[in-house]
Design a protein around this motif. Structure first.
Motif, PDB file in Angstrom:
ATOM      1  N   SER A 141       0.824  -1.211   0.000  1.00 22.26           N
ATOM      2  CA  SER A 141       0.000   0.000   0.000  1.00 22.26           C
ATOM      3  C   SER A 141       0.859   1.263   0.000  1.00 22.26           C
ATOM      4  CB  SER A 141      -0.934   0.010   1.218  1.00 22.26           C
ATOM      5  OG  SER A 141      -0.189  -0.027   2.426  1.00 22.26           O
ATOM      6  N   THR A 142       2.085   1.166   0.537  1.00 23.60           N
ATOM      7  CA  THR A 142       2.965   2.338   0.581  1.00 23.60           C
ATOM      8  C   THR A 142       3.335   2.786  -0.826  1.00 23.60           C
ATOM      9  OG1 THR A 142       3.882   1.663   2.712  1.00 23.60           O
ATOM     10  CG2 THR A 142       5.157   3.246   1.425  1.00 23.60           C
ATOM     11  N   THR A 143       3.778   1.850  -1.661  1.00 26.17           N
ATOM     12  CA  THR A 143       4.170   2.229  -3.020  1.00 26.17           C
ATOM     13  C   THR A 143       2.955   2.587  -3.873  1.00 26.17           C
ATOM     14  OG1 THR A 143       4.246  -0.141  -3.553  1.00 26.17           O
ATOM     15  CG2 THR A 143       6.343   0.955  -3.052  1.00 26.17           C
ATOM     16  N   GLU A 144       1.820   1.944  -3.617  1.00 26.05           N
ATOM     17  CA  GLU A 144       0.598   2.316  -4.342  1.00 26.05           C
ATOM     18  C   GLU A 144       0.221   3.763  -4.037  1.00 26.05           C
ATOM     19  OE1 GLU A 144      -1.594  -2.074  -4.521  1.00 26.05           O
ATOM     20  OE2 GLU A 144      -1.970  -0.711  -2.845  1.00 26.05           O
ATOM     21  N   LYS A 145       0.298   4.131  -2.747  1.00 27.29           N
ATOM     22  CA  LYS A 145      -0.012   5.511  -2.350  1.00 27.29           C
ATOM     23  C   LYS A 145       1.011   6.490  -2.910  1.00 27.29           C
ATOM     24  CE  LYS A 145      -2.240   4.363   2.081  1.00 27.29           C
ATOM     25  NZ  LYS A 145      -2.069   4.396   3.558  1.00 27.29           N
ATOM     26  N   LEU A 146       2.292   6.113  -2.840  1.00 30.72           N
ATOM     27  CA  LEU A 146       3.341   7.011  -3.317  1.00 30.72           C
ATOM     28  C   LEU A 146       3.107   7.418  -4.763  1.00 30.72           C
ATOM     29  CD1 LEU A 146       6.616   5.466  -1.813  1.00 30.72           C
ATOM     30  CD2 LEU A 146       5.702   7.749  -1.355  1.00 30.72           C
ATOM     31  N   LYS A 147       2.816   6.432  -5.611  1.00 29.77           N
ATOM     32  CA  LYS A 147       2.643   6.734  -7.033  1.00 29.77           C
ATOM     33  C   LYS A 147       1.428   7.625  -7.266  1.00 29.77           C
ATOM     34  CE  LYS A 147       3.572   6.771 -11.331  1.00 29.77           C
ATOM     35  NZ  LYS A 147       3.862   5.669 -12.224  1.00 29.77           N
ATOM     36  N   LEU A 148       0.306   7.288  -6.648  1.00 29.24           N
ATOM     37  CA  LEU A 148      -0.903   8.083  -6.841  1.00 29.24           C
ATOM     38  C   LEU A 148      -0.742   9.492  -6.278  1.00 29.24           C
ATOM     39  CD1 LEU A 148      -3.674   5.460  -5.995  1.00 29.24           C
ATOM     40  CD2 LEU A 148      -3.116   6.374  -8.239  1.00 29.24           C
ATOM     41  N   MET A 149      -0.157   9.595  -5.078  1.00 24.16           N
ATOM     42  CA  MET A 149      -0.001  10.901  -4.437  1.00 24.16           C
ATOM     43  C   MET A 149       0.939  11.809  -5.227  1.00 24.16           C
ATOM     44  SD  MET A 149      -1.771  11.225  -1.578  1.00 24.16           S
ATOM     45  CE  MET A 149      -2.648  10.221  -0.368  1.00 24.16           C
ATOM     46  N   CYS A 150       2.051  11.250  -5.704  1.00 26.19           N
ATOM     47  CA  CYS A 150       3.022  12.075  -6.434  1.00 26.19           C
ATOM     48  C   CYS A 150       2.436  12.594  -7.741  1.00 26.19           C
ATOM     49  CB  CYS A 150       4.293  11.276  -6.696  1.00 26.19           C
ATOM     50  SG  CYS A 150       5.283  10.992  -5.208  1.00 26.19           S
ATOM     51  N   LEU A 151       1.691  11.741  -8.449  1.00 26.29           N
ATOM     52  CA  LEU A 151       1.059  12.194  -9.686  1.00 26.29           C
ATOM     53  C   LEU A 151      -0.010  13.243  -9.406  1.00 26.29           C
ATOM     54  CD1 LEU A 151       0.747   8.843 -11.647  1.00 26.29           C
ATOM     55  CD2 LEU A 151       2.028  10.853 -12.367  1.00 26.29           C
ATOM     56  N   ALA A 152      -0.783  13.035  -8.328  1.00 25.87           N
ATOM     57  CA  ALA A 152      -1.824  14.001  -7.990  1.00 25.87           C
ATOM     58  C   ALA A 152      -1.217  15.342  -7.581  1.00 25.87           C
ATOM     59  CB  ALA A 152      -2.702  13.450  -6.869  1.00 25.87           C
ATOM     60  N   LYS A 153      -0.097  15.292  -6.849  1.00 23.96           N
ATOM     61  CA  LYS A 153       0.578  16.538  -6.445  1.00 23.96           C
ATOM     62  C   LYS A 153       1.053  17.313  -7.670  1.00 23.96           C
ATOM     63  CE  LYS A 153       4.491  16.155  -4.199  1.00 23.96           C
ATOM     64  NZ  LYS A 153       5.435  15.933  -3.077  1.00 23.96           N
ATOM     65  N   TYR A 154       1.575  16.590  -8.645  1.00 25.49           N
ATOM     66  CA  TYR A 154       1.987  17.220  -9.897  1.00 25.49           C
ATOM     67  C   TYR A 154       0.776  17.828 -10.604  1.00 25.49           C
ATOM     68  CZ  TYR A 154       4.124  17.592 -14.554  1.00 25.49           C
ATOM     69  OH  TYR A 154       4.589  18.041 -15.759  1.00 25.49           O
ATOM     70  N   GLY A 155      -0.347  17.102 -10.573  1.00 29.36           N
ATOM     71  CA  GLY A 155      -1.571  17.612 -11.184  1.00 29.36           C
ATOM     72  C   GLY A 155      -2.075  18.874 -10.510  1.00 29.36           C
ATOM     73  N   VAL A 156      -1.971  18.939  -9.167  1.00 27.41           N
ATOM     74  CA  VAL A 156      -2.386  20.141  -8.434  1.00 27.41           C
ATOM     75  C   VAL A 156      -1.540  21.336  -8.869  1.00 27.41           C
ATOM     76  CG1 VAL A 156      -2.436  21.227  -6.153  1.00 27.41           C
ATOM     77  CG2 VAL A 156      -3.310  18.902  -6.441  1.00 27.41           C
ATOM     78  N   SER A 157      -0.226  21.129  -8.989  1.00 31.24           N
ATOM     79  CA  SER A 157       0.663  22.216  -9.421  1.00 31.24           C
ATOM     80  C   SER A 157       0.319  22.683 -10.827  1.00 31.24           C
ATOM     81  CB  SER A 157       2.127  21.754  -9.368  1.00 31.24           C
ATOM     82  OG  SER A 157       2.509  21.423  -8.054  1.00 31.24           O
ATOM     83  N   LEU A 158       0.040  21.731 -11.718  1.00 35.92           N
ATOM     84  CA  LEU A 158      -0.321  22.083 -13.088  1.00 35.92           C
ATOM     85  C   LEU A 158      -1.652  22.831 -13.140  1.00 35.92           C
ATOM     86  CD1 LEU A 158       0.664  18.942 -15.168  1.00 35.92           C
ATOM     87  CD2 LEU A 158       1.419  21.270 -15.595  1.00 35.92           C
ATOM     88  N   ALA A 159      -2.616  22.362 -12.341  1.00 33.34           N
ATOM     89  CA  ALA A 159      -3.926  23.011 -12.333  1.00 33.34           C
ATOM     90  C   ALA A 159      -3.806  24.456 -11.861  1.00 33.34           C
ATOM     91  CB  ALA A 159      -4.893  22.237 -11.444  1.00 33.34           C
ATOM     92  N   PHE A 160      -2.977  24.687 -10.827  1.00 30.95           N
ATOM     93  CA  PHE A 160      -2.804  26.059 -10.359  1.00 30.95           C
ATOM     94  C   PHE A 160      -2.109  26.911 -11.418  1.00 30.95           C
ATOM     95  CE2 PHE A 160      -0.666  29.569  -8.265  1.00 30.95           C
ATOM     96  CZ  PHE A 160      -1.704  30.103  -7.517  1.00 30.95           C
ATOM     97  N   ALA A 161      -1.131  26.320 -12.112  1.00 28.45           N
ATOM     98  CA  ALA A 161      -0.449  27.061 -13.172  1.00 28.45           C
ATOM     99  C   ALA A 161      -1.431  27.437 -14.283  1.00 28.45           C
ATOM    100  CB  ALA A 161       0.705  26.235 -13.732  1.00 28.45           C
ATOM    101  N   LYS A 162      -2.364  26.527 -14.602  1.00 25.71           N
ATOM    102  CA  LYS A 162      -3.384  26.842 -15.605  1.00 25.71           C
ATOM    103  C   LYS A 162      -4.269  27.998 -15.133  1.00 25.71           C
ATOM    104  CE  LYS A 162      -4.553  24.633 -18.776  1.00 25.71           C
ATOM    105  NZ  LYS A 162      -4.305  24.812 -20.220  1.00 25.71           N
ATOM    106  N   TYR A 163      -4.654  27.948 -13.849  1.00 25.41           N
ATOM    107  CA  TYR A 163      -5.452  29.034 -13.276  1.00 25.41           C
ATOM    108  C   TYR A 163      -4.673  30.348 -13.322  1.00 25.41           C
ATOM    109  CZ  TYR A 163      -6.798  32.043  -9.361  1.00 25.41           C
ATOM    110  OH  TYR A 163      -7.099  33.118  -8.573  1.00 25.41           O
TER     111      TYR A 163
END
Length: 386
Positions: A141-163
């Motif tokens: 579960s640790t590596t499953e969370k790591l991958k999902l969380m890191c991609l989502a964090k990148y998505g949050v940064s991109l979404a703010f940049a779009k805004y």
């Protein structure tokens, strides 16, 4: 017993297979179209995209190849690897992929290869022998969370940049320079992400899909915003810079505009329209849904220039019309729904719906009798050129 097999030879599976094959020549790679025969392998690497039947698919492959250890490299919802392990009774670990798709083979060996789950010394030897730098953590579960969380964090940064870009408009590049100046004077732990070449999408397809997976298990308003921007991006016009597009132009959803095109004042472009590079579309042109405009197509709005705006004429391109490369279109004409204009034609009159026209000036083409039912012309149709 064969050393191993890679299931799924896509953007991540193929480079992984190539690395393992160089170290272990008897490695096998299979994809949907690959003929498969049952045989036993020591290690089964799974690189297929996650879907609703992911677990059942992996279980079928385990039954076919009887691996000693199954390695799930796919990005999956939290708990998926453990579910496969319990259902199969086999040894299963999770080892997410890190790297960019366009340089995946290099990046796979660049980053540490995290492995979540029980420690199997023979697997560590297997990965180490192929050149991977292995990092173990005891829970899948640790590596499953790591991958999902890191991609989502990148998505949050991109979404703010779009805004940020939407809010700042032409001043957005100053924001990038501001952050670049800041990054020169702080440590790596305080660096700000800089997206100076924003595209119309929220990262690659994996960012959106995996943010959605995480949000389904751990709902969060920030992730809702990422997915909102992603959905807007999917239908936003794709404009290949440089282009000159006047702010008053009305452009629909899922439109693509090629580089070096000009879209003038009050031009109206419907949904799902494709416009090739170097197109010139001035004020007064209306292009309806699903039309296709080839490269270097030139419209005009002034029959006797310069005559003054009050004498300009509107041109209408109806639903699904297709206009070939290099066509010139006289002001004031209507090109009917589904009509096809051959490349290089000069259109001087209205074109009825569904007809094919070509030539200088454009004339109606007769239907051919070939198997593809392509339009063709007779010698008489070109008599005006002789």
């Amino acid at each position: 017993m064969r050393t191993g097999i890679v299931i799924g030879l896509g953007e991540t599976g193929q480079p992984l297979f190539e690395i393992l094959k160089e170290a272990y020549p008897d490695m096998l790679g299979v994809d949907k179209a690959t003929p498969q025969s049952p045989e036993q392998v020591q290690f089964m690497h799974v690189c297929i995209p996650y879907s609703d039947d992911f677990v059942d698919t992996v279980l079928r492959y385990q039954e076919r190849y009887s691996p000693e250890v199954t390695i799930i490299h796919s990005t999956v919802p939290i708990g998926t690897t453990l579910s496969i392990e319990k259902s199969s009774g086999c040894s299963v670990v999770h080892s997410p992929i890190q790297g960019r798709h366009n340089r995946m083979k290099k990046d796979l060996l660049k980053y540490r290869k995290w492995v979540g789950g029980a420690h199997y010394p023979e697997l560590e030897v297997h990965l180490d022998g192929a050149g991977f730098k292995v990092k173990y953590t005891p829970f899948t579960s640790t590596t499953e969370k790591l991958k999902l969380m890191c991609l989502a964090k990148y998505g949050v940064s991109l979404a703010f940049a779009k805004y940020q870009k939407k809010t700042m408009g032409d001043d957005y590049h100053h924001s990038c320079q501001w952050d670049e100046d800041y990054n020169l004077h702080v440590g790596e732990d305080l660096q700000r992400p800089v997206f100076d070449k924003l595209t119309d999408v929220i990262g690659g397809h994996c960012v959106t899909q995996n943010t959605r997976l995480l949000n389904e298990q751990y709902p969060n308003p920030m992730l809702d915003e990422v997915l909102k921007y992603a959905e807007e991006s999917e239908t936003a016009p794709k404009i290949w810079e440089p282009c000159n597009i006047y702010p008053s132009a009305k452009i629909g959803e899922n439109v693509s505009i090629g580089a070096f095109s000009e879209i003038g004042h009050n031009v109206v472009i419907g949904d799902n329209v494709r416009i090739g590079a170097h197109a010139f579309i001035p004020e007064g042109v209306i292009i309806e849904d699903n039309a296709w405009i080839g490269p270097r197509v030139t419209f005009s709005n002034d029959m006797y220039p310069p005559s003054g705006k009050d004498k300009w004429q509107e041109t209408l391109i109806c639903v699904g019309a297709r206009i070939g490369a290099g066509v010139c279109i006289r002001p004031g004409v209507v090109i009917g729904a589904g009509a096809l204009i051959g490349m290089g034609a000069v259109v001087t009159q209205d074109i009825p719906a569904g007809e094919t026209w070509a030539g200088i000036p454009a004339r109606r083409m007769e239907k051919g009798n070939d198997n593809n039912n392509r339009s063709q012309t007779s010698v008489e149709d070109f008599s005006y050129m002789q």
